[in-house]
Motif scaffolding. Structure first.
Motif, PDB file in Angstrom:
ATOM      1  N   UNK A  70      35.604  33.831  33.704  1.00  0.00           N
ATOM      2  CA  UNK A  70      35.518  34.168  32.467  1.00  0.00           C
ATOM      3  C   UNK A  70      36.903  35.081  32.301  1.00  0.00           C
ATOM      4  N   UNK A  71      36.965  36.194  33.085  1.00  0.00           N
ATOM      5  CA  UNK A  71      38.098  36.876  33.074  1.00  0.00           C
ATOM      6  C   UNK A  71      39.543  36.149  33.281  1.00  0.00           C
ATOM      7  N   UNK A  73      40.287  33.315  32.481  1.00  0.00           N
ATOM      8  CA  UNK A  73      40.871  32.334  31.284  1.00  0.00           C
ATOM      9  C   UNK A  73      41.573  33.405  30.319  1.00  0.00           C
ATOM     10  N   UNK A  74      41.785  34.605  30.552  1.00  0.00           N
ATOM     11  CA  UNK A  74      42.483  35.662  29.681  1.00  0.00           C
ATOM     12  C   UNK A  74      43.777  35.964  30.468  1.00  0.00           C
TER      13      UNK A  74
END
Lengths: 81, 162
Positions: A70-71, A73-74
């Motif tokens: 999830x990290x 994806x940024x």
């Protein structure tokens, strides 16, 4: 404790850990960190700590890999040269 | 450094696998929480429950995942787990009229009359304390994942590789 399996697991740990440090692709680094967690769970199992092995497999390989994804994806996927 | 643009199509194999694994993973998490005698427990089972939701959210996106696990349900679970844990502790005090200490499970007489003190202790620990810890851990992990993976509308247009 079975000594050959222990030595093999430690060898795998060394290989996977070094590869996770050296690789340029961050996605591959995350997957290698998950593999490191799974091998580490096997090491805990060899040492007789089933509870710790369970937690390592669930948190280290399952949840923290997903959180790292999830990290990712940024942030950009490739490490800067 | 240009972020690679790739159009992701929905893949039937990934969809069906995620849909199949979701209830099975939830069942396994419940088994780890209350089923096993020695190993496992609240934290491990809760993490496995959270992993099921994280798999679903990763495959079907944050919007569909929010429908499966709304914010209100998440908050309810995270406080309900704490309530269960705390309630199991206070039940021991209430049933002995303050003679026993908080979370002293062997003093829980309604169950202890049937299965003995050790049985009552393991019954309460596995069914109330573990489930309480597990629900709170699950809700916290899912909430963390949503905080990290959620993207606002303007962020989506801007790009990146979501």
């Amino acid at each position: 404790m079975i000594l050959p399996i222990d030595l093999l697991l430690l060898l795998f740990l060394l290989i996977v850990g070094t590869a996770a440090l050296l690789v340029r692709d961050l996605l591959a680094a995350i997957v290698l960190a998950g593999a490191y967690s799974f091998i580490m769970a096997n090491v805990w199992l060899q040492l007789g700590a089933t509870d710790v092995a369970f937690t390592e497999a669930a948190v280290g390989a399952g949840a923290s890999t997903a959180l790292f994804m999830a990290c990712l994806s940024r942030v950009p996927r490739w490490e800067k040269e | 450094m240009t972020p690679e643009r790739r159009v992701y199509k929905r893949d039937v194999i990934i969809d069906v696998t995620a849909k199949l694994m979701f209830p099975l993973t939830l069942l396994f998490g419940l088994y780890v929480m209350i089923g096993t005698g020695g190993t496992g427990g609240g934290f491990q089972g809760g993490t496995i429950l959270a992993t099921a939701f994280i798999l679903y959210i990763t495959v079907f996106g944050t919007k569909t995942g929010r429908e499966k696990m709304p914010e209100s349900t998440n908050t309810f679970f995270s406080s309900f787990g704490l309530f269960l844990y705390n309630g199991a502790g206070w039940l021991a005090v209430l049933f002995t009229f303050g003679a026993a200490q908080w979370l002293n499970m062997s003093a829980f007489w309604p169950v202890a009359d049937y299965v003995g003190t050790a049985g009552a202790r393991s019954f309460l620990v596995s069914y109330m304390v573990s489930v309480g810890i597990g629900l709170t851990v699950m809700a916290s992990f899912v909430s963390q994942y949503f905080d990290l993976a959620w993207k606002e509308e303007d962020e989506m247009e801007e790009g990146g590789e979501g």
